[in-house]
Write an enzyme that holds these catalytic residues in place. Sequence first.
Site, PDB file in Angstrom:
ATOM      1  N   GLY A  74       0.816  -1.207   0.000  1.00 27.48           N
ATOM      2  CA  GLY A  74       0.000   0.000   0.000  1.00 27.48           C
ATOM      3  C   GLY A  74       0.851   1.259   0.000  1.00 27.48           C
ATOM      4  O   GLY A  74       0.541   2.229  -0.704  1.00 27.48           O
ATOM      5  N   SER A  75       1.922   1.260   0.776  1.00 28.95           N
ATOM      6  CA  SER A  75       2.769   2.453   0.840  1.00 28.95           C
ATOM      7  C   SER A  75       3.359   2.773  -0.525  1.00 28.95           C
ATOM      8  O   SER A  75       3.357   3.930  -0.957  1.00 28.95           O
ATOM      9  CB  SER A  75       3.901   2.254   1.858  1.00 28.95           C
ATOM     10  OG  SER A  75       3.372   2.083   3.148  1.00 28.95           O
ATOM     11  N   ASN A 157      -7.996   4.652   8.330  1.00 32.24           N
ATOM     12  CA  ASN A 157      -7.469   3.576   9.173  1.00 32.24           C
ATOM     13  C   ASN A 157      -7.615   3.838  10.661  1.00 32.24           C
ATOM     14  O   ASN A 157      -7.769   2.911  11.446  1.00 32.24           O
ATOM     15  CB  ASN A 157      -5.996   3.304   8.827  1.00 32.24           C
ATOM     16  CG  ASN A 157      -5.178   4.563   8.706  1.00 32.24           C
ATOM     17  OD1 ASN A 157      -5.534   5.491   7.978  1.00 32.24           O
ATOM     18  ND2 ASN A 157      -4.083   4.620   9.428  1.00 32.24           N
ATOM     19  N   GLN A 185      -7.704   0.373   3.336  1.00 32.07           N
ATOM     20  CA  GLN A 185      -8.622  -0.147   4.364  1.00 32.07           C
ATOM     21  C   GLN A 185      -9.946  -0.589   3.752  1.00 32.07           C
ATOM     22  O   GLN A 185     -10.603  -1.490   4.271  1.00 32.07           O
ATOM     23  CB  GLN A 185      -8.882   0.921   5.443  1.00 32.07           C
ATOM     24  CG  GLN A 185      -7.700   1.210   6.348  1.00 32.07           C
ATOM     25  CD  GLN A 185      -7.372   0.060   7.295  1.00 32.07           C
ATOM     26  OE1 GLN A 185      -8.238  -0.709   7.705  1.00 32.07           O
ATOM     27  NE2 GLN A 185      -6.107  -0.065   7.648  1.00 32.07           N
ATOM     28  N   SER A 205      -3.598  -3.016  -0.746  1.00 30.32           N
ATOM     29  CA  SER A 205      -2.473  -3.755  -0.160  1.00 30.32           C
ATOM     30  C   SER A 205      -2.946  -5.139   0.277  1.00 30.32           C
ATOM     31  O   SER A 205      -3.948  -5.260   0.980  1.00 30.32           O
ATOM     32  CB  SER A 205      -1.954  -2.986   1.053  1.00 30.32           C
ATOM     33  OG  SER A 205      -1.045  -3.774   1.772  1.00 30.32           O
ATOM     34  N   HIS A 207      -2.051  -7.417   2.495  1.00 31.92           N
ATOM     35  CA  HIS A 207      -2.145  -7.929   3.866  1.00 31.92           C
ATOM     36  C   HIS A 207      -3.291  -7.338   4.673  1.00 31.92           C
ATOM     37  O   HIS A 207      -3.523  -7.746   5.807  1.00 31.92           O
ATOM     38  CB  HIS A 207      -0.808  -7.753   4.601  1.00 31.92           C
ATOM     39  CG  HIS A 207      -0.478  -6.350   5.034  1.00 31.92           C
ATOM     40  ND1 HIS A 207      -0.676  -5.937   6.323  1.00 31.92           N
ATOM     41  CD2 HIS A 207       0.033  -5.300   4.371  1.00 31.92           C
ATOM     42  CE1 HIS A 207      -0.269  -4.674   6.437  1.00 31.92           C
ATOM     43  NE2 HIS A 207       0.166  -4.269   5.270  1.00 31.92           N
ATOM     44  N   THR A 243      11.939  -7.343 -10.737  1.00 33.86           N
ATOM     45  CA  THR A 243      11.427  -8.677 -11.051  1.00 33.86           C
ATOM     46  C   THR A 243      10.144  -8.939 -10.277  1.00 33.86           C
ATOM     47  O   THR A 243      10.057  -8.666  -9.083  1.00 33.86           O
ATOM     48  CB  THR A 243      12.486  -9.740 -10.694  1.00 33.86           C
ATOM     49  OG1 THR A 243      13.653  -9.472 -11.474  1.00 33.86           O
ATOM     50  CG2 THR A 243      11.995 -11.151 -10.980  1.00 33.86           C
ATOM     51  N   CYS A 331       3.745   6.946  18.817  1.00 35.32           N
ATOM     52  CA  CYS A 331       4.861   6.294  19.504  1.00 35.32           C
ATOM     53  C   CYS A 331       4.434   4.968  20.110  1.00 35.32           C
ATOM     54  O   CYS A 331       3.298   4.810  20.537  1.00 35.32           O
ATOM     55  CB  CYS A 331       5.395   7.169  20.619  1.00 35.32           C
ATOM     56  SG  CYS A 331       5.719   8.836  20.085  1.00 35.32           S
TER      57      CYS A 331
HETATM   58  C1  LIG Z   1      -1.773  -0.201   5.960  1.00 29.55           C
HETATM   59  C2  LIG Z   1      -2.093   1.032   5.198  1.00 29.55           C
HETATM   60  C3  LIG Z   1      -1.223   1.541   4.214  1.00 29.55           C
HETATM   61  C4  LIG Z   1       0.135   0.941   3.967  1.00 29.55           C
HETATM   62  O1  LIG Z   1       0.073  -0.313   3.354  1.00 29.55           O
HETATM   63  P1  LIG Z   1       1.355  -1.283   3.455  1.00 29.55           P
HETATM   64  O2  LIG Z   1       1.037  -2.401   2.523  1.00 29.55           O
HETATM   65  O3  LIG Z   1       1.425  -1.728   4.877  1.00 29.55           O
HETATM   66  O4  LIG Z   1       2.538  -0.498   3.025  1.00 29.55           O
HETATM   67  C5  LIG Z   1      -1.599   2.650   3.505  1.00 29.55           C
HETATM   68  N1  LIG Z   1      -2.787   3.246   3.740  1.00 29.55           N
HETATM   69  C6  LIG Z   1      -3.661   2.797   4.642  1.00 29.55           C
HETATM   70  C7  LIG Z   1      -4.961   3.484   4.837  1.00 29.55           C
HETATM   71  C8  LIG Z   1      -3.340   1.682   5.425  1.00 29.55           C
HETATM   72  O5  LIG Z   1      -4.200   1.249   6.343  1.00 29.55           O
END
Ligand SMILES: *Cc1c(COP(=O)(O)O)cnc(C)c1O
Length: 392
Positions: A74-75, A157, A185, A205, A207, A243, A331
Site C-alpha cells: 500500500g505504501s 485507518n 482499508q 495492499s 495484507h 522482477t 509512539c
Molecule cells: C496499511 C495502510 C497503508 C500501507 O500499506 P502497506 O502495505 O502496509 O505499506 C496505507 N494506507 C492505509 C490506509 C493503510 O491502512
Amino acid sequence: MSEQRTVYLDYSATTPTDPRVVEAMQPYFTEIFGNASSAHRFGREAERAIESARETVARLVNCEPTEVVFTSGGSESDNLAVRGVAWAQRQNRSATHMITTPIEHGAVGRTMTQLEEVMGFEKTLLPVDRHGMVKPGDFAEAITEQTGIASIIYANNEIGTVQPLSELGKVAQERGVLLHTDAVQAAGQLSLDVQELGVDLLSISGHKFYGPKGVGALYVRDGIELVSSQSGGSHERGRRAGTHNTPFIVGLARALELAYEEREERRRKLDTLREMVIDAMLRRIPQAELTGHPEQRLPSHTSFVLDGINSNTLLMHLDMKGIAASSASACKTGNPKPSDVLLALGYAPEQASGSLRLTLGHHTTEEDIAYAIDGIAESVEALYKLHKTLGV
Ligand SMILES: *Cc1c(COP(=O)(O)O)cnc(C)c1O
C-alpha cells in the site's frame, strides 16, 4: 496453570493470510519459479500466472488489466500514485498544486509534505468535520487551474470513516482533476468499482484483506502519465521496475477474489460484531466516546477516545491480558503523541492521547468480544482510579 486467552482485535493493522491463499501461492516458490520477463517456458509460466492475477484484480476493480500495476504494498502504491502524477503534471503542464485531507495515511500525507518541502509543490488541505467527513463542495472550491493531483482516503485507518467517494469523484471528473484514493482499508469490504467511484488512481495492499504482506496494486486509469519512482527494467509497462514477485501477486489476487466472493457473509457478521463492540464500550465505560462516523464507517472498525487515559499504558495492560488492540498514537512507548487525525477532527490533545482502536476480522467471535470488553473495562477503571489517587 490454565493457558491465557488471546484475542486479536487489530485487523486494521494486518490480517492473517488465508490458508487458501497460501495454498494458491505455494507452487510459485518452488516449481513455477521462472522470471516472468524471461523468454523461455519457465518465464512464460510465471508470466501467465501474473497476467491471470492481473485479470482478476482488473475484474474486481472494474478496469482493464493494463491499468493494474503490481507494487510492494500500500505504501508504494500511494507513493507511486502521488509522486508519479505530481511529477508528470509539473513536467507536462507546470501544474504544481495538490489537494488532500489532514486524515491521510502517512504514505500519502508525508509524500505530499516531501513534495512541498523539497520540490516546491503547493498543497491545500480540505477541512474535515468532527466525524472526519470531507464535503464535495469544499473539494470543488479548492480546485484551481494549477491542480495536478488530488488524493482523498476512501476509508480511514484510525477512525474508520468512509468518504462519499463517488460524489468526490464526480467533482474531480467535472473539473478535470486527477483523483487518487487510498483504498487500502476499504479493499475487501467496500466496492472498488473505479468507474462508479470516478477515481483515476486507487491503491490496495494484500495484507489488509487476508493476503500476504509486501504486495500491493495500483489502478492507473488508461492515458494517465506517471513518472516512475523506481527505475530499471521495463516491468509493469515502465511504471515500476523490478522482477515480479510471482507468488505474492498470485496471493494478492486470490485474497481479493475470496474477499469479494464472501463479502456479504463477512459483512453481515462484521456489522453485528461492530455494533456489539460499540454498544458494550459505551455502556461499560461512561468516559468513552466513539470517534469517526457513527454510520458511514468500515464494517470491521471501531475507535474511541478515553479522556485522560494514556493509550500506551492501556495497551500494555491489555497486552498482559492477551488482548491485542491499538491506538492512534505515533509512539510505541512513553507518552503518546496525540494523533494528528484526531486533532484535525477537533479533539483536544488530552483526548487525542487516549485513543483506542478495536478492529475486527471474520474470525472474531462474540466470546472474543465479551472477553476483550471485560478486560478493557477493568483496565480503564484501574487506570482512572490510579489517576485519581495520584491526583493527575
Ligand atoms: C496499511 C495502510 C497503508 C500501507 O500499506 P502497506 O502495505 O502496509 O505499506 C496505507 N494506507 C492505509 C490506509 C493503510 O491502512
